[in-house]
Design a protein around this motif. Structure first.
Motif, PDB file in Angstrom:
ATOM      1  N   GLU A   8     -76.416 -10.880  -8.558  1.00 14.30           N
ATOM      2  CA  GLU A   8     -75.670 -12.348  -8.343  1.00 14.30           C
ATOM      3  C   GLU A   8     -75.005 -12.254  -6.850  1.00 14.30           C
ATOM      4  O   GLU A   8     -74.432 -11.137  -6.942  1.00 14.30           O
ATOM      5  CB  GLU A   8     -74.652 -12.787  -9.369  1.00 14.30           C
TER       6      GLU A   8
ATOM      7  N   THR B 205     -71.440 -10.493  -6.217  1.00 12.67           N
ATOM      8  CA  THR B 205     -70.887  -9.702  -7.203  1.00 12.67           C
ATOM      9  C   THR B 205     -69.957  -8.348  -6.733  1.00 12.67           C
ATOM     10  O   THR B 205     -69.108  -8.036  -7.287  1.00 12.67           O
ATOM     11  CB  THR B 205     -72.085  -8.976  -7.878  1.00 12.67           C
ATOM     12  N   HIS B 206     -70.647  -7.727  -5.662  1.00 10.25           N
ATOM     13  CA  HIS B 206     -69.684  -6.596  -5.177  1.00 10.25           C
ATOM     14  C   HIS B 206     -68.339  -7.135  -4.477  1.00 10.25           C
ATOM     15  O   HIS B 206     -67.496  -6.426  -4.712  1.00 10.25           O
ATOM     16  CB  HIS B 206     -70.678  -5.942  -4.033  1.00 10.25           C
TER      17      HIS B 206
ATOM     18  N   ARG C  18     -66.523  -9.447  -5.648  1.00 13.18           N
ATOM     19  CA  ARG C  18     -65.721  -9.748  -6.615  1.00 13.18           C
ATOM     20  C   ARG C  18     -65.027  -8.653  -7.253  1.00 13.18           C
ATOM     21  O   ARG C  18     -64.000  -8.277  -7.708  1.00 13.18           O
ATOM     22  CB  ARG C  18     -66.351 -10.793  -7.568  1.00 13.18           C
ATOM     23  N   LEU C  19     -66.314  -7.510  -7.364  1.00 10.89           N
ATOM     24  CA  LEU C  19     -65.759  -6.347  -7.984  1.00 10.89           C
ATOM     25  C   LEU C  19     -64.673  -5.682  -6.995  1.00 10.89           C
ATOM     26  O   LEU C  19     -63.660  -5.149  -7.633  1.00 10.89           O
ATOM     27  CB  LEU C  19     -66.937  -5.342  -7.956  1.00 10.89           C
TER      28      LEU C  19
END
Length: 81
Positions: free
Chosen positions: A7, A10-11, A13-14
């Protein structure tokens, strides 16, 4: 071969979630932070800036303190809508 869905974001958000919860991660990112921020998304930069400001003031990650920061923003605080 195992295939994992990817998605976009994603990175980011992490990293952002670690900025909220980890003093170690936040301290390293805060030293490199400059407005408007390090993310491509302006909303992620907004939350990241809250974390950096919190770290500069308290020398720790915001963790649960992110909720009142968001609530102030949502209620039309200094930078609110």
């Amino acid at each position: 071969m195992k295939v994992e869905p990817f998605e976009e974001g994603t990175h980011s958000r992490l990293i952002l979630s670690h900025m909220v919860t980890s003093k170690t991660v936040l301290s390293r990112i805060a030293s490199q932070w400059s407005p408007p921020g390090l993310f491509a998304d302006p909303w992620q930069n907004l939350i990241g800036s809250w974390c950096v400001e919190f770290f500069q003031k308290h020398k720790k990650a915001p963790n649960k303190a992110i909720k009142p920061i968001y609530q102030e923003y949502a209620d039309g605080g200094p930078d609110g809508p």
